[in-house]
Design a protein around this motif. Structure first.
Motif, PDB file in Angstrom:
ATOM      1  N   LYS A  67      32.183 -13.553  40.943  1.00 51.15           N
ATOM      2  CA  LYS A  67      33.239 -12.987  41.917  1.00 51.15           C
ATOM      3  C   LYS A  67      32.799 -11.631  42.448  1.00 51.15           C
ATOM      4  N   TYR A  68      32.516 -10.619  41.536  1.00 55.11           N
ATOM      5  CA  TYR A  68      32.359  -9.193  42.162  1.00 55.11           C
ATOM      6  C   TYR A  68      30.843  -9.115  42.315  1.00 55.11           C
ATOM      7  N   GLY A  96      42.451 -11.759  43.077  1.00 55.15           N
ATOM      8  CA  GLY A  96      42.580 -11.739  41.724  1.00 55.15           C
ATOM      9  C   GLY A  96      43.927 -11.317  41.316  1.00 55.15           C
ATOM     10  N   THR A  97      44.181 -11.488  40.045  1.00 52.46           N
ATOM     11  CA  THR A  97      45.695 -11.075  39.577  1.00 52.46           C
ATOM     12  C   THR A  97      45.325  -9.862  38.767  1.00 52.46           C
ATOM     13  N   GLY A  98      44.368  -9.362  38.134  1.00 56.27           N
ATOM     14  CA  GLY A  98      44.243  -8.212  37.348  1.00 56.27           C
ATOM     15  C   GLY A  98      44.724  -8.513  35.937  1.00 56.27           C
ATOM     16  N   ALA A 112      37.392  -3.970  44.693  1.00 54.87           N
ATOM     17  CA  ALA A 112      37.451  -5.103  44.633  1.00 54.87           C
ATOM     18  C   ALA A 112      38.393  -5.769  46.096  1.00 54.87           C
ATOM     19  N   GLY A 137      43.098 -10.975  33.780  1.00 57.72           N
ATOM     20  CA  GLY A 137      42.054 -11.495  33.219  1.00 57.72           C
ATOM     21  C   GLY A 137      41.489 -10.797  31.986  1.00 57.72           C
ATOM     22  N   LEU A 138      40.820  -9.565  32.231  1.00 57.00           N
ATOM     23  CA  LEU A 138      40.379  -8.500  31.590  1.00 57.00           C
ATOM     24  C   LEU A 138      41.383  -8.275  30.426  1.00 57.00           C
ATOM     25  N   ILE A 147      40.836  -0.229  33.293  1.00 62.67           N
ATOM     26  CA  ILE A 147      40.704  -1.433  33.899  1.00 62.67           C
ATOM     27  C   ILE A 147      41.091  -2.631  32.955  1.00 62.67           C
ATOM     28  N   ASN A 168      34.040 -13.377  36.678  1.00 65.41           N
ATOM     29  CA  ASN A 168      34.017 -12.132  37.352  1.00 65.41           C
ATOM     30  C   ASN A 168      32.739 -11.659  37.747  1.00 65.41           C
ATOM     31  N   MET A 189      45.666  -4.632  36.701  1.00 68.18           N
ATOM     32  CA  MET A 189      44.845  -3.665  37.056  1.00 68.18           C
ATOM     33  C   MET A 189      43.651  -4.321  37.943  1.00 68.18           C
ATOM     34  N   ARG A 190      43.642  -3.675  38.981  1.00 71.19           N
ATOM     35  CA  ARG A 190      42.443  -4.283  39.976  1.00 71.19           C
ATOM     36  C   ARG A 190      41.798  -2.799  40.587  1.00 71.19           C
ATOM     37  N   ALA A 191      40.378  -3.063  40.750  1.00 75.52           N
ATOM     38  CA  ALA A 191      39.622  -1.612  41.189  1.00 75.52           C
ATOM     39  C   ALA A 191      39.929  -1.726  42.807  1.00 75.52           C
ATOM     40  N   ASP A 247      25.833  -8.171  35.843  1.00 76.46           N
ATOM     41  CA  ASP A 247      25.500  -8.697  37.226  1.00 76.46           C
ATOM     42  C   ASP A 247      24.974  -7.387  37.955  1.00 76.46           C
ATOM     43  N   ILE A 298      32.133  -1.116  39.308  1.00 74.16           N
ATOM     44  CA  ILE A 298      33.722  -0.504  38.900  1.00 74.16           C
ATOM     45  C   ILE A 298      33.715   1.237  39.451  1.00 74.16           C
TER      46      ILE A 298
END
Ligand code: ADP
Length: 674
Positions: A564-565, A621-623, A614, A625-626, A604, A561, A609-611, A591, A596
């Motif tokens: 990626k972000y 992404g799939t939302g 992003a 992971g976290l 999150i 992440n 859930m994706r911001a 990072d 966010i």
């Protein structure tokens, strides 16, 4: 001598009686008054028996003496002058009008007298007859009357000082006495009120009729109660009236009624106002209760650090499977009914973690807290709890307070809403089942796709078969990447369904966290040239009892992440440290990426859930992971959290309990979700 003492003798033109001493002698003795006849020189010529009696002399002792013999020494001189003055113009009149007259007895004692004088022709000589009455008894009575009057006056002064209206009325109701308090209260002056019929003047309204009051007065001698009166201006007054019947001591007949009336109009008004407010409060409260009782959610208001119950609706008692008594502390209630509260991992929850207690003790707002209530009969009820502290100044809750809960006002209050999520859980379970089946079914075709895409690329690179055109090469690469993403998604979905169903097993072992971090970081450094992964390890190495594969998965997700972000590249700091106080190891991944947005930070860790930023950057992404990361870390009794600022960067923290000797001896902390 008074008029009725006129004799039968001849009456002269001046009103003087003319009589001879022979005729007069026997007459004098029959008259009740003491009579003394003196001639013009003031010499006593005749006295009657009564005169002898009251002065103590005999007739012989007096005859020939001057009249002054019968007068106290100090008045004698003055009397001579008066006597001479009188004899110049004698007429019938009382003597010494307005003066206190005294006689003196033979023994020298004095006594008060009334004297009437009348000229008399005796034996053709001008004389004066004096009728003398001993008025000792009258004077004493008069003195007593005066004293009584003074006493009454003094008492009425005191009565007038009283604030109450005090009046005395005679047996037929006429006002005999009316104090200043009555003047003030009713507006009628004493002069105006005296003699008027009190009940008519005051337009009295009796609670149970006038007859009841009169009966009570007659039988018990008193009456107490409230009356309605009108004052002079027609204003209505409510008085608290105390009445006492006064009886004549001699005849025992009712002689008067003493009435003391206190104005309670204002008190009544206030009481009525209070009653109205109270009634309104009760109505509001019962309406509130009705509304609350109609709601399916358990709603309760608690107060103080022990979360004592102030108010609860019907659903609350249903939800707990027991009746929570007012003012009972939450812990007592749970113990009394053997109720347990479990966390999202179905572990017994510490009291301090209950949403209700966090809000009531620390004034913390706790939203969507997952708890499971294990009811007294063993039924489990999954609930979502929202606990909101209420600031004392924020809400007037006085209408909720009962007599024994006054101290509540000083304490922290919290409104707690328990939502029964059983139906949601069931729907979620079905959905997870479905996702699980789909994900599982996708794995085989995806593996085939992945395998063939790889084979085609590798074989063509090795020059096996017909060479591929560039576009074919690119298409194959795209197929491979898309398939990889699908594999990640299906793996994630499978993990989620396993977690939900409690089928995700942890295989824990004592693991060197530093080594794991180092390995994941150097592996991921190879996937990017734009980012520099800087690893700071802890010495000595932090040893954690964990499932290394799952913590690897978490770390990989966090570092991926971070890469990626941070689409523009840059440094990524990965640090391991320990917190000796809490006996935890903490890994942070920092990072300088897109960050966010504040408004989405609270959600999150939710599933899918994706911001917004992003997606705006076009980062795929799939939302999931976290969400998975947090679940996995929490299964290890650890915590996952972050700090982030949009456009500045993010730092994710993972804490895990350090291995202690005790842990090594006992069973693993968590091996499965259930
Ligand atoms: P995704 O597959 O979308 O990355 P995650 O569950 O891993 O799913 O992350 C959820 C969301 O959190 C992301 O879509 C992104 O909006 C945000 N996010 C996660 N990590 C970072 C990060 N390091 N910097 C900025 N945003 C992040």
């Amino acid at each position: 001598m008074s008029e009725e003492n006129q004799g039968s003798s001849a009456l002269s033109e001046q009103g003087t009686i003319s009589i001879s001493s022979r005729e007069l002698g026997p007459l004098l003795d029959v008259l009740p008054d003491a009579l003394v006849i003196v001639n013009q020189q003031g010499t006593i010529v005749l006295v009657n028996k009564q005169a002898e009696k009251i002065f103590g002399y005999t007739q012989a002792e007096l005859q020939g003496q001057t009249i002054e013999k019968l007068i106290p020494q100090r008045f004698r001189q003055l009397h001579v002058a008066h006597r001479q003055h009188y004899s110049k113009a004698p007429r019938t009149r009382p003597m010494g009008l307005g003066l206190q007259l005294y006689g003196t007895r033979k023994d020298g004692s004095e006594f008060p007298v009334d004297i009437s004088l009348r000229p008399l022709q005796l034996d053709d000589q001008p004389h004066v007859i004096a009728a003398i009455r001993d008025v000792t008894a009258q004077r004493r009575a008069q003195r007593e009357r005066m004293q009584q009057l003074q006493q009454i006056q003094r008492q009425s002064e005191i009565i007038n000082l009283a604030y109450d209206a005090i009046l005395i009325r005679d047996p037929i109701g006429r006002v005999l006495f009316w104090n200043h308090g009555a003047e003030r209260l009713y507006g009628w002056s004493t002069q105006e009120a005296l003699g008027r019929i009190a009940n008519t003047l005051l337009k009295t309204r009796f609670p149970d009729g006038k007859a009841t009051v009169n009966d009570d007065l007659e039988q018990k001698g008193k009456w107490e109660g409230e009356l309605i009166h009108s004052d002079r201006n027609g204003n209505m007054l409510i008085v608290e009236s105390r009445q006492v019947l006064v009886r004549d001591q001699a005849t025992n007949e009712p002689s008067a009624v003493l009435e003391i009336n206190r104005d309670v109009t204002e008190r009544h008004r206030q009481e009525q106002k209070q009653q109205a407010v109270h009634a309104e409060t009760l109505a509001r409260l019962s309406f509130l209760r009705e509304v609350l009782d109609a709601l399916p959610n358990g709603i309760q208001i608690v107060y103080g650090p022990k979360a004592r119950l102030l108010l609860a609706n019907r659903a609350t008692h249903r939800m707990w499977g027991a009746y929570w008594k007012q003012d009972q502390p939450m812990e007592d209630f749970l113990k009394q009914h053997n109720i347990h509260v479990l966390d999202a991992n179905q572990q017994e929850m510490a009291l301090s973690s209950f949403a209700t207690l966090r809000a009531a003790r620390k004034g913390e707002t706790v939203l969507y807290h997952q708890e499971t209530i294990r009811q007294p009969d063993g039924t489990s009820l999954p609930v979502l709890v929202n606990a909101i502290p209420v600031r004392k100044k924020q809400a007037d809750i006085s209408f909720l307070l009962q007599s024994d809960t006054e101290s509540v006002e000083q304490q922290q209050l919290a409104i707690v809403v328990y939502q029964d999520v059983t139906p949601l859980k069931e729907a979620e379970y079905l959905k997870d089942e479905f996702i699980g089946i789909v994900a599982h079914e996708l794995r085989t075709p995806l593996a085939v796709l992945m395998g063939y895409a790889d084979t085609l690329l590798v074989q063509s690179a090795r020059g096996h078969g017909a060479p591929l055109a560039d576009w074919q090469q690119d298409a194959l690469q795209d197929i491979k990447q898309a398939t990889e993403r699908l594999v990640t998604l299906t793996d994630g979905l499978l993990d989620v369904t396993r977690l939900q169903a409690g089928r995700l097993l942890l295989h824990c072992t004592a693991t060197d966290l530093d080594a794991l971090v180092q390995r994941v970081a150097s592996h991921l450094q190879q996937t990017t040239s734009q980012h520099q992964l800087e690893v700071h390890l802890h010495t000595p190495a932090a040893i954690v009892y964990m499932d290394p594969q799952r913590i690897d998965q978490v770390l990989t997700n966090l570092i991926e992440n971070a890469i990626k972000y941070s689409p523009q590249g840059g440094p990524i700091w990965i640090k391991v440290r320990t917190n000796p106080e809490q006996q935890t190891a903490i890994v942070s991944v920092q990072d300088r990426g897109i960050g966010i947005p504040k408004r989405q930070q609270g959600q999150i860790f939710g599933r899918f859930m994706r911001a917004d930023n992003a997606q705006a950057w076009g980062i795929t992404g799939t939302g999931l992971g976290l969400y998975l990361c947090r679940q996995l870390v929490e299964r290890h009794k650890g915590q996952l959290w972050f700090e982030s600022e949009e456009g500045v960067g993010s730092t994710f923290f993972m804490s895990l309990p350090l291995l202690s000797l005790r842990d090594e001896e006992t069973s693993p902390p968590t091996t499965s979700a259930n």
